[in-house]
Design an enzyme around this catalytic site. Structure first.
Site, PDB file in Angstrom:
ATOM      1  CG  ASP A  17      -2.041   0.963   1.166  1.00 43.78           C
ATOM      2  OD1 ASP A  17      -2.325   1.462   0.064  1.00 43.78           O
ATOM      3  OD2 ASP A  17      -2.665   1.231   2.215  1.00 43.78           O
ATOM      4  CD  GLU A  90      -8.710   6.325  -5.247  1.00 45.62           C
ATOM      5  OE1 GLU A  90      -9.572   6.954  -4.598  1.00 45.62           O
ATOM      6  OE2 GLU A  90      -7.804   5.673  -4.708  1.00 45.62           O
ATOM      7  CB  THR A 150     -11.057   2.345  -2.574  1.00 46.94           C
ATOM      8  OG1 THR A 150     -10.283   2.662  -1.426  1.00 46.94           O
ATOM      9  CG2 THR A 150     -11.524   3.618  -3.257  1.00 46.94           C
ATOM     10  CG  PHE A 172     -10.629   1.675   4.087  1.00 44.96           C
ATOM     11  CD1 PHE A 172     -10.525   0.950   2.920  1.00 44.96           C
ATOM     12  CD2 PHE A 172     -10.182   2.980   4.092  1.00 44.96           C
ATOM     13  CE1 PHE A 172      -9.968   1.498   1.779  1.00 44.96           C
ATOM     14  CE2 PHE A 172      -9.620   3.549   2.961  1.00 44.96           C
ATOM     15  CZ  PHE A 172      -9.513   2.801   1.793  1.00 44.96           C
TER      16      PHE A 172
END
Length: 314
Positions: A17, A90, A150, A172
């Protein structure tokens, strides 16, 4: 005895990440995920600034939006030279509530990857898990574009993503933990909310159990970790995307990592589909998910605007 990072790989695919190439070389992840905040952090380092400068130089007449996409793809190409698997890129978070614009921007990003000779199966288009974002993913998936959803904080978001047949979701963990810790204030008991009792860990476990029981093929990638305990509590999740700092802690620690998530023995068909009104109502009922989704989009938008400024000033 192997270290915890190597032991974890026996149960879950490890994903980096970060936008830091050297960290990827050091920890040998399967895939890598990026977002506007990570790219912004990277381009402010001297070793990555030439990527931004090259995009500005080679595409001086392009719009800021096009140069942004070219910068993201430049990072993605470099990452794919390091990792054997996939990179997540993204879509501009300012489009999180615009299905058509998200689809068009994703197609533009995929066209840039295709022009660079990157196979489409090595790219995941990352989109916020709003209703509009999920519907954009439904369209893109039907066109063979794989999506990573996401800013996912609730089972309802996960169910809608499954119905859209997305490739991967990123629930998350750390941000859920943050919300509950802040909400409880002085009453928060860290020890009582650690490991398998962590509210973020419990959220991912609920999604994992639902998906596996319903036979949902969508991959689950735990994300946004605050500590190693959260990661170890999710050993067995399909994928785990981990920051370089926490990857380093796992690599430095010896010991076994027992599997914590295991698919249920029997499956049941999924229930009735979740329509837009039901989705919006369920999300509205979940104060944590509502707060963190909105906050996450605002944070990504703020960093996209900063990236815009760097591209325009270069």
């Amino acid at each position: 005895m192997s270290n915890q990072l190597e032991a974890l790989r026996q149960h879950s695919a490890v994903v980096a990440d970060t936008g830091d190439f050297e960290a990827m070389r050091a920890f040998r992840p399967t895939d890598a995920t990026t977002n506007p905040s990570l790219i912004l952090k990277a381009v402010q380092k001297s070793e990555y600034r030439p990527l931004l400068d090259r995009v500005v130089r080679d595409h001086a007449g392009a719009s800021t939006a096009e140069r942004m996409d070219r910068l993201l793809v430049a990072f993605g190409q470099a990452i794919l030279d390091i990792v054997p698997g996939r990179v997540s890129t993204e879509v501009d978070a300012r489009l999180s509530f615009d299905t058509r614009a998200t689809v068009e921007r994703a197609r533009a990003i995929m066209a840039l990857y295709a022009a660079a000779g990157i196979p489409r199966e090595r790219v995941l288009i990352k989109i916020a898990s709003t209703w509009e974002g999920i519907q954009a993913a439904r369209v893109l998936q039907s066109e063979g574009v794989r999506c990573n959803m996401t800013l996912l904080f609730s089972l309802e978001q996960a169910i809608a993503c499954a119905e859209a047949r997305v490739q991967l979701i990123s629930p998350f963990v750390g941000r859920i933990y943050d919300w509950h810790k802040k909400n409880q204030g002085a009453a928060w008991d860290e020890a009582a909310n650690a490991g398998s009792a962590d509210p973020g860990v419990q959220s991912v476990r609920r999604i994992y159990d639902h998906y596996k029981r319903a036979g949902v093929p969508t991959e689950i990638m735990g994300a946004s970790f605050r500590n190693v305990g959260q990661i170890l509590a999710l050993a067995g999740c399909d994928l785990l995307t981990i920051s370089p700092e926490l990857l380093g802690q796992l690599q430095a620690a010896d010991g076994a990592v027992p599997r914590q998530l295991t698919p249920p023995g029997s499956t049941v068909p999924p229930g009735a589909q979740l329509g837009e009104a039901d989705f919006r109502f369920a999300l509205n009922e979940n104060a944590m998910a509502t707060d963190k989704l909105a906050e996450g989009i605002r944070a990504f938008v703020a960093d996209v605007r900063k990236l815009d400024g760097l591209l325009e000033a270069a």
